[in-house]
Design a protein around this motif. Structure first.
Motif, short mmCIF file in Angstrom:
data_model
loop_
_atom_site.label_atom_id
_atom_site.label_comp_id
_atom_site.label_asym_id
_atom_site.label_seq_id
_atom_site.Cartn_x
_atom_site.Cartn_y
_atom_site.Cartn_z
N MET A 1 0.92 -1.24 -0.01
CA MET A 1 -0.06 0.13 0.24
C MET A 1 0.98 1.27 -0.07
O MET A 1 1.93 1.27 0.70
N GLU A 2 0.60 2.14 -0.71
CA GLU A 2 1.46 3.35 -0.93
C GLU A 2 0.45 4.64 -0.71
O GLU A 2 -0.69 4.60 -1.28
N ALA A 3 1.04 5.55 -0.20
CA ALA A 3 0.21 6.88 -0.37
C ALA A 3 1.21 8.06 -0.30
O ALA A 3 2.38 7.92 -0.54
N SER A 4 0.60 9.25 -0.71
CA SER A 4 1.47 10.57 -0.98
C SER A 4 1.05 11.36 0.17
O SER A 4 -0.05 11.55 0.59
N LEU A 5 2.20 12.43 0.79
CA LEU A 5 2.25 13.34 1.59
C LEU A 5 2.86 14.73 1.18
O LEU A 5 4.10 14.26 0.77
N LEU A 6 2.28 15.61 1.34
CA LEU A 6 2.72 16.89 1.03
C LEU A 6 3.42 17.45 2.32
O LEU A 6 2.78 17.38 3.47
N ALA A 7 4.53 17.98 2.19
CA ALA A 7 5.19 18.67 3.50
C ALA A 7 6.02 19.72 3.25
O ALA A 7 6.80 20.01 2.11
N ILE A 62 5.15 5.60 2.01
CA ILE A 62 4.72 7.05 1.68
C ILE A 62 5.62 7.79 0.82
O ILE A 62 6.83 7.57 0.94
N ASN A 63 5.17 8.17 -0.27
CA ASN A 63 5.82 9.38 -1.34
C ASN A 63 5.65 10.65 -0.69
O ASN A 63 4.67 11.38 -0.81
N LEU A 64 6.91 10.90 -0.04
CA LEU A 64 6.93 12.24 0.70
C LEU A 64 7.25 13.50 -0.09
O LEU A 64 8.35 13.39 -0.86
N LYS A 65 6.61 14.57 -0.51
CA LYS A 65 6.80 15.66 -1.48
C LYS A 65 7.21 16.80 -0.55
O LYS A 65 6.36 17.59 0.15
N ILE A 66 8.55 17.44 -0.69
CA ILE A 66 8.93 18.22 0.50
C ILE A 66 9.27 19.52 -0.40
O ILE A 66 9.70 19.69 -1.62
N THR A 67 8.84 20.54 -0.02
CA THR A 67 8.95 21.93 -0.51
C THR A 67 9.36 22.92 0.45
O THR A 67 9.05 22.65 1.66
N GLY A 68 9.81 24.01 0.17
CA GLY A 68 10.06 25.29 0.81
C GLY A 68 11.37 25.38 1.00
O GLY A 68 12.50 24.44 1.08
N ASP A 69 12.17 26.49 1.68
CA ASP A 69 13.50 26.85 1.82
C ASP A 69 14.43 26.40 0.60
O ASP A 69 15.60 25.91 1.05
N GLY A 70 13.99 26.58 -0.42
CA GLY A 70 14.77 26.40 -1.65
C GLY A 70 14.73 24.96 -2.07
O GLY A 70 15.64 24.72 -2.75
N GLN A 71 14.04 24.28 -1.19
CA GLN A 71 13.96 22.69 -1.66
C GLN A 71 12.90 22.28 -2.40
O GLN A 71 11.80 22.82 -2.33
N GLU A 72 12.88 21.23 -3.07
CA GLU A 72 11.42 20.60 -3.66
C GLU A 72 12.26 19.28 -4.00
O GLU A 72 13.13 18.84 -5.03
N ARG A 73 11.90 18.36 -3.50
CA ARG A 73 12.19 16.72 -3.70
C ARG A 73 11.15 15.88 -3.35
O ARG A 73 10.16 16.18 -2.59
N GLN A 74 11.36 14.39 -3.73
CA GLN A 74 10.31 13.54 -3.24
C GLN A 74 11.02 12.58 -2.80
O GLN A 74 12.36 11.90 -3.36
N ASP A 75 10.75 11.80 -1.78
CA ASP A 75 11.39 10.68 -0.97
C ASP A 75 10.49 9.64 -0.81
O ASP A 75 9.39 10.06 -0.25
N LYS A 76 11.09 8.39 -0.72
CA LYS A 76 10.05 7.04 -0.17
C LYS A 76 10.22 7.18 1.24
O LYS A 76 11.62 7.15 1.68
#
Length: 212
Positions: A1-7, A62-76
């Motif tokens: 089972m996989e999910a996505s989450l914004l951070a 979880i597919n974690l999408k990170i934004t802010g502080d000049g960063q934009e990346r996705q990590d499992k």
């Protein structure tokens, strides 16, 4: 089972900052791993609760999408630790651990028993001693639970870890001889005064001292 989450990358800290996040429906979090280091985050509380309430629970990939502080990346990532408020029981912080889809990890999954044992229908009691199983597998192969059909168990039968059906690619780390569940006979309840009566009958049946 996989999910996505914004951070979003978190810049503040302290009780006042946590209160401001709470007013926005968010909680502080952190993600760490070999290639990501450690990044403080803020995430929506409702989104995390939805993941925990899903089929995979805290073992959801979880597919974690990170934004802010000049960063934009996705990590499992996987949920590594949850912190709750001692008074209200509300979730207040989440630790995420970065994972690689090609590296095995160690985690625990619930053990679920299905069906009504024959021994229970005969008056016995099903006692489950083991409710979580420690396993090693790839992040994408984490099962929601290890399920065992116990409908064929009779009075006195026992299930061991070695009896559990485990999906391919999953290695069990528990002792194979560890007891999972047993069908036991119910305890016999004695009627009050019954023991005294039996003891009295025993004395009456015994010959008196000196009698031949």
């Amino acid at each position: 089972m996989e999910a996505s989450l914004l951070a979003q990358v978190r810049s503040g800290r302290g009780k006042g900052y946590r209160h401001r996040l709470a007013a926005q429906g968010k909680i502080p979090a952190v993600v760490y791993g070999r290639t990501i280091g450690s990044i403080p985050l803020e995430v929506e509380l409702r989104a995390v609760k939805n993941i925990l309430a899903g089929e995979g629970g805290r073992n959801t990939l979880i597919n974690l999408k990170i934004t802010g502080d000049g960063q934009e990346r996705q990590d499992k990532v996987l949920i590594k630790e949850l912190q709750f408020d001692n008074m209200r029981g509300e979730l207040i912080h989440v630790d995420f651990q970065q994972v690689s889809l090609t590296d095995r990890i160690t985690t625990t999954v619930p053990v679920e028993l299905e069906g009504e044992p024959v021994g229970v229908k005969q008056g016995g009691i099903l006692q489950q001693q083991l409710r979580e199983l420690e396993i090693s597998c790839l992040p994408a192969d984490i099962p929601e639970a290890i399920t065992m059909d116990v409908s064929g168990l009779e009075m006195g039968d026992t299930i061991y870890v070695s009896d559990l059906p485990v999906p391919e690619g999953v290695k069990v780390l528990n002792d194979p001889e560890e007891v999972v569940a047993t069908v036991v006979a119910p305890a016999i309840e004695r009627v009050p005064g019954e023991e005294e009566e039996e003891a009295g009958e025993g004395k009456e049946a015994s010959p008196e001292a000196g009698e031949e």
